[in-house]
Design a protein around this motif. Structure first.
Motif, mmCIF file in Angstrom:
data_model
loop_
_atom_site.group_PDB
_atom_site.id
_atom_site.type_symbol
_atom_site.label_atom_id
_atom_site.label_comp_id
_atom_site.label_asym_id
_atom_site.label_seq_id
_atom_site.Cartn_x
_atom_site.Cartn_y
_atom_site.Cartn_z
ATOM 1 N N ALA A 9 -11.661 35.663 20.222
ATOM 2 C CA ALA A 9 -10.343 36.079 19.726
ATOM 3 C C ALA A 9 -10.489 36.849 18.415
ATOM 4 O O ALA A 9 -9.784 37.852 18.160
ATOM 5 C CB ALA A 9 -9.424 34.851 19.547
ATOM 6 N N ALA A 10 -11.402 36.419 17.524
ATOM 7 C CA ALA A 10 -11.612 37.107 16.246
ATOM 8 C C ALA A 10 -12.136 38.536 16.493
ATOM 9 O O ALA A 10 -11.712 39.509 15.850
ATOM 10 C CB ALA A 10 -12.586 36.315 15.373
ATOM 11 N N ASP A 11 -13.095 38.648 17.407
ATOM 12 C CA ASP A 11 -13.622 39.995 17.715
ATOM 13 C C ASP A 11 -12.528 40.906 18.259
ATOM 14 O O ASP A 11 -12.455 42.107 17.941
ATOM 15 C CB ASP A 11 -14.763 39.899 18.730
ATOM 16 C CG ASP A 11 -16.026 39.286 18.109
ATOM 17 O OD1 ASP A 11 -16.093 39.267 16.859
ATOM 18 O OD2 ASP A 11 -16.938 38.892 18.861
ATOM 19 N N LYS A 12 -11.635 40.349 19.041
ATOM 20 C CA LYS A 12 -10.564 41.153 19.628
ATOM 21 C C LYS A 12 -9.578 41.582 18.560
ATOM 22 O O LYS A 12 -9.102 42.740 18.560
ATOM 23 C CB LYS A 12 -9.868 40.334 20.711
ATOM 24 C CG LYS A 12 -8.965 41.183 21.587
ATOM 25 C CD LYS A 12 -8.548 40.407 22.817
ATOM 26 C CE LYS A 12 -7.771 41.311 23.754
ATOM 27 N NZ LYS A 12 -7.379 40.615 24.996
ATOM 28 N N ARG A 13 -9.273 40.693 17.598
ATOM 29 C CA ARG A 13 -8.377 41.081 16.516
ATOM 30 C C ARG A 13 -8.997 42.196 15.676
ATOM 31 O O ARG A 13 -8.314 43.126 15.225
ATOM 32 C CB ARG A 13 -8.069 39.848 15.627
ATOM 33 C CG ARG A 13 -7.053 38.898 16.246
ATOM 34 C CD ARG A 13 -6.556 37.920 15.194
ATOM 35 N NE ARG A 13 -7.616 37.134 14.602
ATOM 36 C CZ ARG A 13 -8.091 35.976 15.115
ATOM 37 N NH1 ARG A 13 -7.588 35.485 16.240
ATOM 38 N NH2 ARG A 13 -9.060 35.325 14.514
ATOM 39 N N ALA A 45 -17.878 23.329 21.804
ATOM 40 C CA ALA A 45 -18.644 24.582 21.840
ATOM 41 C C ALA A 45 -17.884 25.664 22.584
ATOM 42 O O ALA A 45 -17.865 26.846 22.210
ATOM 43 C CB ALA A 45 -20.013 24.355 22.496
ATOM 44 N N LEU A 46 -17.214 25.223 23.652
ATOM 45 C CA LEU A 46 -16.420 26.170 24.428
ATOM 46 C C LEU A 46 -15.262 26.737 23.598
ATOM 47 O O LEU A 46 -14.980 27.941 23.591
ATOM 48 C CB LEU A 46 -15.892 25.498 25.696
ATOM 49 C CG LEU A 46 -14.995 26.373 26.591
ATOM 50 C CD1 LEU A 46 -15.737 27.618 27.062
ATOM 51 C CD2 LEU A 46 -14.512 25.552 27.789
ATOM 52 N N GLU A 47 -14.598 25.858 22.850
ATOM 53 C CA GLU A 47 -13.493 26.275 22.014
ATOM 54 C C GLU A 47 -13.978 27.237 20.915
ATOM 55 O O GLU A 47 -13.297 28.224 20.567
ATOM 56 C CB GLU A 47 -12.797 25.058 21.392
ATOM 57 C CG GLU A 47 -12.007 24.224 22.394
ATOM 58 C CD GLU A 47 -10.858 25.012 22.985
ATOM 59 O OE1 GLU A 47 -10.294 25.918 22.293
ATOM 60 O OE2 GLU A 47 -10.527 24.773 24.166
ATOM 61 N N ALA A 48 -15.128 26.935 20.355
ATOM 62 C CA ALA A 48 -15.676 27.814 19.307
ATOM 63 C C ALA A 48 -15.960 29.217 19.869
ATOM 64 O O ALA A 48 -15.706 30.255 19.226
ATOM 65 C CB ALA A 48 -16.958 27.199 18.727
ATOM 66 N N ALA A 49 -16.487 29.253 21.081
ATOM 67 C CA ALA A 49 -16.752 30.577 21.714
ATOM 68 C C ALA A 49 -15.471 31.339 21.929
ATOM 69 O O ALA A 49 -15.395 32.556 21.758
ATOM 70 C CB ALA A 49 -17.510 30.361 23.032
ATOM 71 N N ARG A 50 -14.401 30.570 22.309
ATOM 72 C CA ARG A 50 -13.114 31.240 22.524
ATOM 73 C C ARG A 50 -12.565 31.782 21.220
ATOM 74 O O ARG A 50 -12.001 32.907 21.182
ATOM 75 C CB ARG A 50 -12.119 30.249 23.146
ATOM 76 C CG ARG A 50 -12.418 29.953 24.613
ATOM 77 C CD ARG A 50 -11.455 28.909 25.124
ATOM 78 N NE ARG A 50 -11.685 28.675 26.555
ATOM 79 C CZ ARG A 50 -11.071 27.707 27.250
ATOM 80 N NH1 ARG A 50 -10.213 26.880 26.648
ATOM 81 N NH2 ARG A 50 -11.320 27.558 28.533
ATOM 82 N N ARG A 51 -12.693 31.045 20.111
ATOM 83 C CA ARG A 51 -12.194 31.532 18.829
ATOM 84 C C ARG A 51 -12.976 32.801 18.379
ATOM 85 O O ARG A 51 -12.404 33.746 17.819
ATOM 86 C CB ARG A 51 -12.305 30.418 17.761
ATOM 87 C CG ARG A 51 -11.242 29.329 17.922
ATOM 88 C CD ARG A 51 -11.218 28.433 16.688
ATOM 89 N NE ARG A 51 -12.473 27.739 16.466
ATOM 90 C CZ ARG A 51 -12.793 26.552 17.009
ATOM 91 N NH1 ARG A 51 -11.927 25.902 17.797
ATOM 92 N NH2 ARG A 51 -13.957 26.002 16.763
ATOM 93 N N ALA A 56 -20.524 36.187 28.419
ATOM 94 C CA ALA A 56 -21.319 35.007 28.042
ATOM 95 C C ALA A 56 -20.459 33.739 28.090
ATOM 96 O O ALA A 56 -20.910 32.657 28.521
ATOM 97 C CB ALA A 56 -21.897 35.199 26.649
ATOM 98 N N ARG A 57 -19.179 33.878 27.635
ATOM 99 C CA ARG A 57 -18.278 32.722 27.676
ATOM 100 C C ARG A 57 -18.022 32.279 29.105
ATOM 101 O O ARG A 57 -18.054 31.071 29.427
ATOM 102 C CB ARG A 57 -16.966 33.097 27.010
ATOM 103 C CG ARG A 57 -15.950 31.976 26.979
ATOM 104 C CD ARG A 57 -14.566 32.524 26.860
ATOM 105 N NE ARG A 57 -14.251 33.335 28.040
ATOM 106 C CZ ARG A 57 -13.146 34.056 28.139
ATOM 107 N NH1 ARG A 57 -12.276 34.108 27.154
ATOM 108 N NH2 ARG A 57 -12.911 34.753 29.251
ATOM 109 N N ASP A 58 -17.804 33.247 29.956
ATOM 110 C CA ASP A 58 -17.542 32.901 31.353
ATOM 111 C C ASP A 58 -18.748 32.216 31.970
ATOM 112 O O ASP A 58 -18.611 31.228 32.736
ATOM 113 C CB ASP A 58 -17.185 34.166 32.144
ATOM 114 C CG ASP A 58 -15.850 34.769 31.724
ATOM 115 O OD1 ASP A 58 -15.069 34.037 31.093
ATOM 116 O OD2 ASP A 58 -15.597 35.974 32.009
#
Length: 552
Positions: free
Chosen positions: A528-532, A519-525, A487-489
């Motif tokens: 990253a949280a899901d990956k952690r 909005a893009l930065e929020a999606a990236r964070r 979705a981010r991509d």
């Protein structure tokens, strides 16, 4: 019993006799067995009628073949086929015995009815005798020694003795010894002795403390199986006196006596339920056959025949006196001439008792030997009247006066061996109990270990199920992370497209661009949280694996 020697003495019978059909089974009701209690009270007598042999059936030298005129009937009668016209209402001559065996009866049948009860009594501690009586060539030796495929009374008795010894070895100790002798021309010869003259000069007949004759200095051999005794007998038979006569190509010229001593003692001497120590003797006697002087052609056979007939005459006289005493009572007892013959001296215990005795009278059915057959049947009838008590030879610790020194020594050794065996078995029982206790302790520890294994197995299964649940959750989070990344991509591509369109238009809508960038930065964070979170789940699963290994 009627002595029917001629047609003039044939009498009327209460009922007509009927010949048995071929193969008819022996009736227990009409053929009493000596396997009754020891209170039988007399000698057991049986008659065995052999088939006509080749010599009797031969027509050589112009003689007529013999005709069989005697036969067995109802299992306890000998019937003579009349050779003369019977008076009206008269029945065929017949003699009764305890058992009568025909030509179809084998040695096993004879043994089971006549001899086996005596052997069983010997194993209980009662003296016993089995004797074969009859004229030359009547089948005595075949009955006692047997032939191919038809073991004789001697072999069958030995089989039963050692079968009983093996079956009773858990409760008693046995000592079985045998000796083998012959009486030839009124001399006793040891058939087992290595001495060329059969140890004749050393054998002695003495009266024991009980008044019965004992034979001393015979070579005795300890035997532990019937095969060993058969080997002993085979060796003795090679030394037995035989010769050729007009009646038999190989005729026994001596009386043979196999003596088997059986001593036994309980393993637990003081056990009230155990049979006491006993010593008994079994005599198996193969008598030489009576014969006419005319049947002996040489000087040697005439001398042998005279000695045989004299000893058998003395035997018949002793039996007649004993039968008369049984009829008249002990107060009118007459002199019994045991000392007139070596044979009757040795057989004194078999005739006077106490003990069990069975006589098997062998006979030919041939008409040409009728006179000898009458003599045999008359002897059977007389012997049946001889009374005899059967007593167990119990040997208590304070008794044994009637035993020879050798028998006392054998019994003492037997008791010592039995006591040693009892101690050994007691030690084995104690060792077995200790082993059982140790086995019980090991079993309890094993049961505890199995319970622990079951518990750990259950915990492992639980951990495995939790691990599977964690794996499913991690796979779900990884799936969601992959969807978020896609979705981010997709949003990044759209944003770039939109930014490009704005740049082309130079609208300068910077505020909109900044908003989209945030909005893009929020999606990236969020990604990253899901990956952690997925990494933390993986770490927890690894810790649980290590815990499971430690638990095992």
């Amino acid at each position: 019993m009627m002595n029917l020697l001629s047609p003039a003495r044939w009498g009327k019978r209460a009922a007509e006799t009927k010949a048995p059909s071929p193969g008819k089974k022996r009736s227990k009701a009409t053929s009493p067995s000596s396997d009754e209690p020891d209170a039988l009270g007399r000698i057991f007598v049986a008659v065995r009628i052999r088939p006509l042999n080749a010599r009797e059936l031969s027509d050589e030298d112009g003689k007529q073949p013999e005709v069989a005129v005697f036969r067995a009937m109802d299992g306890n009668k000998v019937v003579e086929t009349p050779r003369y016209q019977l008076p009206e209402g008269a029945a065929a001559p017949a003699w009764e015995a305890d058992a009568v065996f025909g030509e179809r009866d084998g040695n096993a049948t004879v043994y089971e009815s006549a001899a086996q009860p005596v052997v069983r009594a010997v194993l209980r501690g009662v003296n016993g005798t089995v004797m074969a009586y009859g004229q030359t060539s009547s089948g005595k030796t075949h009955t006692m020694s047997g032939g191919d495929g038809d073991p004789g009374v001697m072999s069958l008795a030995l089989r039963d003795i050692f079968d009983a010894v093996r079956a009773d070895e858990h409760a008693r100790r046995y000592d079985v010894r045998c000796s083998y002798m012959e009486i030839y021309n009124e001399e006793i010869r040891d058939l087992l002795s290595r001495d060329p003259d059969g140890n004749r000069s050393h054998i002695k007949l003495v009266n024991g403390h009980n008044g019965l004759t004992q034979v001393l200095n015979l070579e005795e051999r300890v035997v532990e199986s019937s095969e060993e005794v058969n080997d002993v007998v085979a060796a003795g038979l090679k030394r037995r006196q035989v010769g050729r006569t007009a009646m038999n190509h190989v005729s026994s010229r001596s009386h043979a006596v196999l003596r088997i001593k059986v001593a036994s003692a309980p393993l637990m001497e003081g056990d009230p339920n155990a049979r006491p120590a006993t010593v008994s003797t079994l005599y198996v006697v193969d008598l030489a056959g009576s014969e006419r002087a005319a049947q002996n052609t040489s000087k040697t056979t005439k001398k042998e025949g005279a000695a045989i007939n004299q000893s058998l005459l003395t035997l018949r006289l002793c039996v007649q006196r004993l039968a008369k005493d049984a009829e008249d009572g002990a107060e009118n007892a007459s002199h019994v001439p045991y000392r007139d013959s070596k044979l009757t001296r040795i057989l004194q215990p078999a005739l006077a008792g106490p003990g069990r005795t069975a006589i098997v009278a062998a006979m030919t059915p041939a008409a040409g030997n009728a006179q000898e057959t009458y003599s045999t049947l008359n002897f059977v009838g007389t012997a049946k009247s001889v009374k005899m008590d059967a007593k167990v030879n119990v040997v208590n610790s304070g008794s044994g006066a009637n035993l020879t020194s050798e028998e006392r020594k054998v019994l003492a050794d037997l008791r010592a061996n039995a006591a040693a065996e009892a101690i050994r078995r007691k030690e084995l029982e104690e060792e077995h109990e200790r082993a059982q206790e140790e086995l019980s302790r090991v079993g309890a520890g094993l049961a505890e270990a199995e319970a622990r294994v079951t518990e750990l197995t259950r915990a492992t299964e639980d951990a495995r199920r939790r691990e599977e649940d964690t794996d499913r959750l991690v796979r779900e989070l990884e799936r969601r992370a992959e969807e978020a990344e896609r979705a981010r991509d997709a949003a990044s591509e759209k944003l770039l497209e939109f930014a490009g369109s704005l740049a082309d238009k130079k609208t300068g809508d910077e505020a909109r661009i900044e908003e989209l960038t945030k909005a893009l930065e929020a999606a990236r964070r969020e990604y990253a949280a899901d990956k952690r979170m997925a990494l933390e789940r993986r770490r927890q699963r690894m810790m649980m694996d290590e815990y499971g290994q430690l638990a095992h």
